[in-house]
Design a protein around this motif. Structure first.
Motif, PDB file in Angstrom:
ATOM      1  N   THR A  42     -17.982   3.986  -6.419  1.00  0.00           N
ATOM      2  CA  THR A  42     -16.556   3.902  -6.296  1.00  0.00           C
ATOM      3  C   THR A  42     -16.260   4.561  -4.887  1.00  0.00           C
ATOM      4  O   THR A  42     -17.121   6.295  -5.213  1.00  0.00           O
ATOM      5  N   PRO A  43     -16.078   3.778  -4.695  1.00  0.00           N
ATOM      6  CA  PRO A  43     -15.639   4.499  -2.748  1.00  0.00           C
ATOM      7  C   PRO A  43     -14.296   5.908  -2.979  1.00  0.00           C
ATOM      8  O   PRO A  43     -13.444   5.723  -3.527  1.00  0.00           O
ATOM      9  N   ASN A  44     -15.181   6.389  -2.301  1.00  0.00           N
ATOM     10  CA  ASN A  44     -14.046   7.544  -2.099  1.00  0.00           C
ATOM     11  C   ASN A  44     -12.806   7.173  -1.520  1.00  0.00           C
ATOM     12  O   ASN A  44     -12.437   6.754  -0.668  1.00  0.00           O
ATOM     13  N   PRO A  45     -10.906   7.132  -2.004  1.00  0.00           N
ATOM     14  CA  PRO A  45      -9.935   6.957  -1.421  1.00  0.00           C
ATOM     15  C   PRO A  45      -9.769   7.767  -0.232  1.00  0.00           C
ATOM     16  O   PRO A  45     -10.243   8.670  -0.152  1.00  0.00           O
ATOM     17  N   PRO A  46      -9.100   6.983   0.540  1.00  0.00           N
ATOM     18  CA  PRO A  46      -8.699   7.508   2.156  1.00  0.00           C
ATOM     19  C   PRO A  46      -8.118   8.348   2.190  1.00  0.00           C
ATOM     20  O   PRO A  46      -7.044   8.155   1.212  1.00  0.00           O
ATOM     21  N   SER A  49      -2.709  10.704   6.389  1.00  0.00           N
ATOM     22  CA  SER A  49      -2.315  11.333   7.774  1.00  0.00           C
ATOM     23  C   SER A  49      -0.985  11.959   7.189  1.00  0.00           C
ATOM     24  O   SER A  49      -0.319  11.697   6.688  1.00  0.00           O
ATOM     25  N   ALA A  50      -0.789  12.843   8.133  1.00  0.00           N
ATOM     26  CA  ALA A  50       0.333  13.655   8.069  1.00  0.00           C
ATOM     27  C   ALA A  50       1.366  12.857   8.369  1.00  0.00           C
ATOM     28  O   ALA A  50       2.440  12.791   7.689  1.00  0.00           O
ATOM     29  N   MET A  51       1.095  11.304   9.217  1.00  0.00           N
ATOM     30  CA  MET A  51       2.805  10.506   9.437  1.00  0.00           C
ATOM     31  C   MET A  51       2.425  10.042   8.579  1.00  0.00           C
ATOM     32  O   MET A  51       4.011   9.671   8.471  1.00  0.00           O
ATOM     33  N   GLU A  52       1.873   9.397   7.866  1.00  0.00           N
ATOM     34  CA  GLU A  52       1.868   8.858   6.381  1.00  0.00           C
ATOM     35  C   GLU A  52       3.097   9.478   5.203  1.00  0.00           C
ATOM     36  O   GLU A  52       3.503   8.454   5.184  1.00  0.00           O
TER      37      GLU A  52
END
Length: 78
Positions: A42-46, A49-52
């Motif tokens: 299970t990878p860590n979710p990305p 960013s502040a802009m997103e």
């Protein structure tokens, strides 16, 4: 006491003991392998960013167009 050595340690007792040992090992393998496999795959979710985050807040209507422009300008200047 008259102990029958073959029945205690030979074909009867010893044969079933290794069979029980094998069954216990297989049960442990079926329980433990999936536990470790799920934790490692299970990878860590990305992280956003502040802009997103700002764009999502604007899209949901949480902030006005003027607030969006001001905050976007602030983020781009940093």
């Amino acid at each position: 006491m008259n102990w029958d050595f073959m029945n205690m340690h030979g074909y009867y007792g010893g044969g079933f003991m290794w069979l029980w040992f094998l069954v216990i090992i297989l049960i442990l393998a079926f329980i433990l392998v999936p536990m470790f496999r799920n934790n490692n795959s299970t990878p860590n979710p990305p992280k956003e960013s502040a802009m997103e985050i700002l764009e999502k807040r604007f899209a949901r209507g949480e902030i006005s167009a003027e607030e969006y422009k001001n905050m976007k300008q602030t983020l781009e200047s940093n």
